[in-house]
Design a protein around this motif. Structure first.
Motif, PDB file in Angstrom:
ATOM      1  N   SER A 256       0.818  -1.214   0.000  1.00  0.00           N
ATOM      2  CA  SER A 256       0.000   0.000   0.000  1.00  0.00           C
ATOM      3  C   SER A 256       0.852   1.265   0.000  1.00  0.00           C
ATOM      4  O   SER A 256       0.451   2.291  -0.569  1.00  0.00           O
ATOM      5  CB  SER A 256      -0.925   0.000   1.215  1.00  0.00           C
ATOM      6  N   GLN A 287      -8.038   1.784 -10.306  1.00  0.00           N
ATOM      7  CA  GLN A 287      -7.552   0.407 -10.352  1.00  0.00           C
ATOM      8  C   GLN A 287      -6.581   0.108  -9.208  1.00  0.00           C
ATOM      9  O   GLN A 287      -6.576  -0.995  -8.670  1.00  0.00           O
ATOM     10  CB  GLN A 287      -6.897   0.135 -11.700  1.00  0.00           C
ATOM     11  N   THR A 289      -6.668   1.237  -6.240  1.00  0.00           N
ATOM     12  CA  THR A 289      -7.325   1.191  -4.923  1.00  0.00           C
ATOM     13  C   THR A 289      -8.524   0.253  -4.880  1.00  0.00           C
ATOM     14  O   THR A 289      -9.324   0.333  -3.939  1.00  0.00           O
ATOM     15  CB  THR A 289      -7.778   2.613  -4.533  1.00  0.00           C
ATOM     16  N   LEU A 290      -8.677  -0.604  -5.878  1.00  0.00           N
ATOM     17  CA  LEU A 290      -9.834  -1.495  -5.892  1.00  0.00           C
ATOM     18  C   LEU A 290      -9.911  -2.366  -4.649  1.00  0.00           C
ATOM     19  O   LEU A 290     -11.004  -2.669  -4.137  1.00  0.00           O
ATOM     20  CB  LEU A 290      -9.796  -2.381  -7.145  1.00  0.00           C
ATOM     21  N   SER A 291      -8.770  -2.797  -4.143  1.00  0.00           N
ATOM     22  CA  SER A 291      -8.746  -3.675  -2.969  1.00  0.00           C
ATOM     23  C   SER A 291      -8.754  -2.903  -1.666  1.00  0.00           C
ATOM     24  O   SER A 291      -8.721  -3.510  -0.588  1.00  0.00           O
ATOM     25  CB  SER A 291      -7.510  -4.582  -3.022  1.00  0.00           C
ATOM     26  N   MET A 292      -8.784  -1.574  -1.719  1.00  0.00           N
ATOM     27  CA  MET A 292      -8.759  -0.727  -0.517  1.00  0.00           C
ATOM     28  C   MET A 292     -10.054   0.076  -0.485  1.00  0.00           C
ATOM     29  O   MET A 292     -10.145   1.152  -1.049  1.00  0.00           O
ATOM     30  CB  MET A 292      -7.533   0.184  -0.540  1.00  0.00           C
ATOM     31  N   THR A 293     -11.060  -0.459   0.175  1.00  0.00           N
ATOM     32  CA  THR A 293     -12.412   0.098   0.095  1.00  0.00           C
ATOM     33  C   THR A 293     -12.471   1.559   0.522  1.00  0.00           C
ATOM     34  O   THR A 293     -13.034   2.413  -0.182  1.00  0.00           O
ATOM     35  CB  THR A 293     -13.375  -0.727   0.958  1.00  0.00           C
ATOM     36  N   HIS A 296     -10.606   3.755  -1.888  1.00  0.00           N
ATOM     37  CA  HIS A 296     -11.334   3.785  -3.156  1.00  0.00           C
ATOM     38  C   HIS A 296     -12.461   4.810  -3.089  1.00  0.00           C
ATOM     39  O   HIS A 296     -12.686   5.568  -4.057  1.00  0.00           O
ATOM     40  CB  HIS A 296     -11.888   2.394  -3.449  1.00  0.00           C
ATOM     41  N   ASP A 585     -13.612  -2.155 -16.160  1.00  0.00           N
ATOM     42  CA  ASP A 585     -12.207  -2.549 -16.355  1.00  0.00           C
ATOM     43  C   ASP A 585     -11.591  -1.871 -17.580  1.00  0.00           C
ATOM     44  O   ASP A 585     -10.373  -1.733 -17.666  1.00  0.00           O
ATOM     45  CB  ASP A 585     -12.102  -4.068 -16.511  1.00  0.00           C
TER      46      ASP A 585
END
Length: 829
Positions: A256, A287, A289-293, A296, A585
Motif C-alpha cells: 500500500s 484500479q 485502490t480497488l482492494s482498498m475500500t 477507493h 475494467d
C-alpha cells in the motif's frame, strides 16, 4: 500524413476526364525534370498540385510516376512532401513502380536536411511492399542512430511498420533491442514514447511465439522501468503521458505504501488541461485502490471536481465522453454526485446527444433528497419545443418513479402530462403509466380516471396505442367504455399496420370478454376471425391459440389469459453486472462511450455479418444470423478446393420470417409458409357464440409429407468441403432470373439474407459484376440429410446455373424446385 485512399468514383462532367490532362502533365513534368532555370520549383509546385488533385478525385495518374520521381531531385521541401505523398499512394497498388523510388528515397535518407531525411525514411517505410523489405533495414539502422531527434522519432515508428511487413526481418535485425536501448537512454521524450509504443505492440505479438519475447514484455512492467517513466512523465506530451499512465495501470505495486507513492506523484495530473490525461489518471487511481475500500471511496470524492470541470469547460464531444464516464461511476457509487445534480441540467445550446446523456445522469443521481427538484426540472423540459428532449424527459420522470422516490407527486405530474394535449407527450406518458400500474396497482383508480378520457383516435404511435389497449383490457371493469373502444379498434383492424397493436387487441378483447361477456362477445368474435386471417405469423398463431383454448374449456382459457397477477418489484436491467464490471475494467476507452465491452465491437463474431477486406478483393464473407455470425474465408471457389478456413465458429441462428420476432421450428416448402398445427373439429357452440361462422372443411385426401427445412441448420465448412467432393451432382440446370432480382444483386448481401429467410444458408460467396458465385446449404428438419448448392449468376445474361448435391437423392428435385421458387422472388416487392 497518411496517403489518401484511392477513390473509384467516375469523374463528373465538370471534372477533367483525365487522359488528355495527364498526358499534358507528363510532358510538362518531363521538360522541367532537368531544368535549372529560375522559377522552376514554382512551376513544379503547380504541376505537382494538379497531380495530387487528380489523384484525389480518382483519375489514374500512375503514368507520370517516373516523371514525378525525376522532378523530386530538388531541395524544395514542399515539392519533396508532395512527391512522397504521390509515391506512397501508388506504391501499394503498383509494386513494380515502387522499385523505381528506392534509389531516390535512399539518397534522400542521407540528405543534409534532417527534415528531408525524416520524411524520406517515413515514405520508404510506408511503401508496404514485401519485396522491398531488404532496402529498409539499412536506412532504419542509420535512422535510429541519427543525431537529430526527428529522424530518430520517425525511425522508431518505421521499425514497427517493418515488423508488420516482415516480422522475421525485424527481429533478426535486432531492432527490438535497439528500441529498448533508445527507450531507456534517449534524451528526447518523443523518441522514448515512440519506442515504448512500438515495443509494447511488437512484444505483445511476439509473446505467443517465444518465451524470450514474453519475458521482455513482462520486463516493461518491472519496477525500475515504471519508475523511470513516472519520474519523467512531466516532460512527455499529452499523448505520451496517456501511454505512460496506461503502462503504469498494468503495474502491480508491492504494498500500500507504493500505491500511495504512485498516487502522490501523479496527483497533479488530475488538474491537467487535457481531458485524456485526466481520465487516464483517474483510471489508474481507481484500479490501484480497488482492494482498498476506504481509499477507493476517497478517490471517488477526489476525482469528482476534475470530472465536473471537464464537463463544463470542454467541447460538446468532450462533454459527452466525460459524461459517459461519470454515468459509469454513478452506477457504481450512486451517492457520488447526488448533491451535484445541478451540473447535469441541460443548457439550451447543447446538442441532443449531450442533453440525452444528462437526462440519464439526472435519473441516476435521483434520491429521496433531490427528487422534487430534479422532477421539477424534467417537467420543464417536457414542455420544450425540442420534441426528442421532451420525450426523453418524460421517460426520465417515469424511471425515477419506478425507483420509489416520492411516487405520489410523480404520478400526479405524469397525469398532468396527459392533459397537455400534445400527441408525443400523451404517447410517452401512456407507456409510462402502463409500467407504473404494473408496479403500483394501488394507483389504478386515479390513473384510469384520467386515461379513460383519452380518445383512441388521438393516439397513433404503436407503443402508446398498445399501452392504452393493455389498460382497456386489464381494467375493463373500471373503464365504462372499454368494450366499445375495443370494438371500434377491432372494426379498423385492416387499417392497423402494427403487429404489436394487433396482438394487444387480441389479448385485451379476451380479457374484456371474461369480465364483461355480453358487451364484448361480438368484438371478440371479430378479433379472432381477423387474427386467424392475419398475414403476420405471431398474430395468426395467437388468434388460433385463443380460439382453440375457448374450444377446449372457457374456464381454462380464463385462467390462462387473465391469471392473478402480482405487482412487478424490479424491472429487468438491460445489462448484467458482469458486463458492467467488464466496462469498468476498460475505463477511458470507447467501451464506456458505446456502453458495451470491447469484444462486442472488435471480435469477429460481433461484427457486421458481411465483411469486405482489401486483401480478399471483392470477396464477401460471412453468414448472417439473428445474433451470431459464422465468418469464413473462401480460398478457391471451385470443385477441387472449394473452401474454407474458419477462425471462429458458432451456431448460426436463422432470421425470423414474415417480419415476425419468433422462429418456427420448420418450414413448409410446398407453400413457403410456417406450418400450423392441425386443428381439431371446430366447436359449433363457440363459433355460434362468437359469431365466427367458420365452415367445417371436409377432411382432405392424404398427401405425401412436404419437404421441411431446418431454420437453424449448421454445417461446418470443412464438412461442406468434404461432402462436396464426395457427393455426385443430383441436379444441374440453368435458370432464368427475373430482372428485379438481377438489379438487386448490386448488393449481393441482400440475396444471402433473402435465402436465409427461407432456411437456405450461405457459407461463402465471391465474385463481382457480371459474375457472382454463391455456395448454399440446407438441411431437412427431421433428418440429417443435407443439400449443397453451387449457384453462379451472370447478371448480364440474367441466368443462374445451379448444381445441387444431396445426401438423399430422392428429394433433390423437390429441393431444386423450392430453391428456384425462392430465387424467383428475390428482388420482388
Amino acid at each position: 500524413m497518411a496517403p489518401p485512399a484511392q477513390s473509384h468514383r467516375s469523374p463528373s462532367p465538370s471534372q477533367p476526364s483525365g487522359k488528355g490532362e495527364v498526358s499534358d502533365l507528363k510532358m510538362q513534368l518531363r521538360q522541367l525534370a532537368g531544368s535549372r532555370a529560375p522559377g522552376t520549383d514554382d512551376s513544379k509546385r503547380e504541376l505537382f498540385k494538379k497531380v495530387i488533385s487528380y489523384m484525389t478525385i480518382g483519375i489514374d495518374v500512375s503514368s507520370v510516376f517516373s516523371e514525378m520521381v525525376m522532378c523530386s531531385a530538388t531541395s524544395d521541401i514542399v515539392l519533396k512532401k508532395m512527391c512522397y505523398l504521390y509515391v506512397g499512394n501508388h506504391a501499394k497498388y503498383n509494386p513494380d513502380l515502387a522499385l523505381l523510388t528506392i534509389n531516390f528515397l535512399q539518397k534522400d535518407c542521407k540528405d543534409e536536411d534532417p527534415m528531408i531525411r525524416g520524411l524520406a525514411l517515413r515514405s520508404l517505410c510506408s511503401l508496404r511492399v514485401a519485396n522491398l523489405v531488404e532496402y529498409l533495414v539499412g536506412p532504419l539502422r542509420v535512422g535510429l542512430e541519427d543525431g537529430n531527434s526527428y529522424v530518430r522519432t520517425v525511425a522508431t515508428v518505421g521499425v514497427l511498420k517493418l515488423y508488420h511487413i516482415s516480422a522475421t526481418t525485424c527481429v533478426d535485425a535486432d531492432f527490438p533491442t535497439k528500441l529498448k536501448h533508445l527507450m531507456l537512454n534517449d534524451p528526447d521524450t518523443q523518441v522514448v514514447a515512440n519506442c515504448l509504443s512500438a515495443l509494447q505492440e511488437i512484444w505483445s505479438l511476439e509473446a505467443s511465439k517465444s518465451e524470450e519475447a514474453s519475458r521482455e514484455r513482462e520486463a516493461l512492467l518491472s519496477k525500475p522501468v515504471v519508475y523511470y517513466f513516472l519520474n519523467r512523465i512531466k516532460e512527455f506530451s499529452e499523448w505520451a503521458q496517456c501511454l505512460v499512465l496506461e503502462l503504469v495501470a498494468k503495474y502491480v505495486p508491492s504494498d500500500s505504501n507504493e500505491i500511495f507513492d504512485v498516487m502522490n506523484l501523479l496527483e497533479d495530473r488530475l488538474q491537467h488541461a487535457n481531458g485524456a490525461v485526466v481520465l487516464a489518471t483517474i483510471k489508474l487511481f481507481l484500479q490501484l485502490t480497488l482492494s482498498m475500500t476506504d481509499v477507493h471511496q476517497q478517490v471517488y470524492e477526489r476525482i469528482k471536481a476534475p470530472l465536473l470541470t471537464l464537463v463544463s469547460s470542454g467541447s460538446p464531444e468532450q462533454s459527452y465522453a466525460v459524461l459517459s464516464h461519470l454515468h459509469l461511476l454513478v452506477m457504481r457509487a450512486p451517492m457520488l454526485f447526488s448533491s451535484d445534480y445541478k451540473h447535469f441540467y441541460c443548457q439550451y445550446n447543447e446538442p441532443f446527444y449531450v442533453k440525452k446523456l444528462k437526462l440519464e445522469m439526472l435519473t441516476a443521481v435521483a434520491n429521496e433528497s433531490n427528487t422534487y427538484e430534479i422532477v421539477t426540472e424534467l417537467c420543464e423540459y417536457a414542455a420544450n419545443v425540442d420534441i426528442p428532449i421532451a420525450r426523453e424527459s418524460i421517460r426520465a420522470v417515469g424511471k425515477i418513479a419506478l425507483q420509489k422516490y416520492d411516487v405520489n407527486a410523480i404520478v400526479d405530474r405524469l397525469l398532468q402530462f396527459l392533459e397537455m394535449e400534445k400527441d408525443y407527450v400523451t404517447a410517452e406518458t401512456l407507456v409510462l403509466v402502463k409500467d407504473l400500474l404494473r408496479k403500483y396497482p394501488q394507483w389504478s383508480h386515479d390513473c384510469i380516471a384520467v386515461v379513460g378520457n383519452i380518445s383512441s383516435k388521438n393516439v397513433q404511435e404503436p407503443k402508446a396505442k398498445a399501452a392504452l389497449i393493455w389498460m382497456l383490457g386489464e381494467y375493463a371493469q373500471d373503464m365504462q367504455d372499454a368494450p366499445y373502444v375495443l370494438e371500434s379498434l377491432i372494426d379498423n383492424w385492416e387499417d392497423e399496420h402494427s403487429a404489436e397493436v394487433r396482438l394487444h387487441l387480441l389479448t385485451a378483447a379476451m380479457k374484456c370478454f371474461f369480465r364483461r361477456p355480453p358487451e364484448t362477445q361480438k368484438a371478440l368474435g371479430d378479433a379472432l376471425a381477423a387474427g386467424i386471417a392475419d398475414f403476420h405469423q405471431d398474430v395468426h398463431d395467437r388468434a388460433l391459440f385463443y380460439y382453440r383454448l375457448l374450444q377446449y374449456n372457457v374456464s381454462v382459457a380464463e385462467r390462462v389469459v387473465n391469471p392473478p397477477k402480482q405487482a412487478v418489484s424490479v424491472f429487468a436491467d438491460t445489462q448484467s453486472s458482469e458486463i458492467k464490471d467488464r466496462i469498468f475494467d476498460e475505463f477511458n476507452s470507447l467501451s464506456v462511450v458505446y456502453e458495451k465491452p470491447s469484444y462486442m465491437f472488435t471480435d469477429k463474431e460481433h461484427r457486421g455479418p458481411f465483411v469486405f477486406s482489401e486483401e480478399l478483393g471483392n470477396l464477401s464473407i460471412g453468414v448472417e444470423s439473428a445474433s451470431n455470425v459464422v465468418s469464413t474465408q473462401m480460398i478457391e471457389a471451385n470443385d477441387n478446393d472449394l473452401l474454407l478456413s474458419t477462425s471462429e465458429k458458432e451456431e448460426s441462428r436463422g432470421a425470423s420470417s414474415n417480419g415476425s420476432a419468433y422462429n418456427a421450428p420448420s418450414i413448409d416448402v410446398s407453400s413457403n409458409q410456417l406450418l400450423a398445427t392441425h386443428s381439431t373439429q371446430p366447436s359449433v357452440a363457440i363459433d355460434d357464440l362468437l359469431g365466427l361462422g367458420l365452415p367445417v372443411a371436409p377432411n382432405p385426401a392424404p398427401s405425401p409429407p412436404p419437404l421441411k427445412l431446418n431454420a437453424r441448420a449448421v454445417l461446418d465448412p470443412s464438412t461442406f468441403q468434404q461432402k462436396w467432393r464426395q457427393l455426385p451432382i443430383s441436379v444441374s440446370q440453368e435458370y432464368s432470373m427475373n430482372p428485379q432480382g438481377v438489379a438487386a444483386l448490386i448488393t449481393p448481401q441482400s440475396l444471402l439474407r433473402h435465402m436465409q429467410g427461407n432456411s437456405i444458408h450461405c457459407i461463402a460467396s465471391g465474385g463481382q459484376a457480371p459474375n457472382f458465385k454463391f455456395f448454399f446449404f440446407a438441411q431437412k428438419a427431421e433428418e440429417s440429410s443435407t443439400f449443397l448448392v453451387e449457384c453462379v449468376i451472370n447478371s448480364a445474361s440474367c441466368k443462374a446455373q445451379l448444381k445441387i448435391k444431396a445426401d438423399d437423392q430422392s428429394t433433390s428435385q423437390a429441393f431444386s424446385a423450392f430453391f428456384q421458387s425462392v430465387l424467383s422472388t428475390f428482388g420482388m416487392t
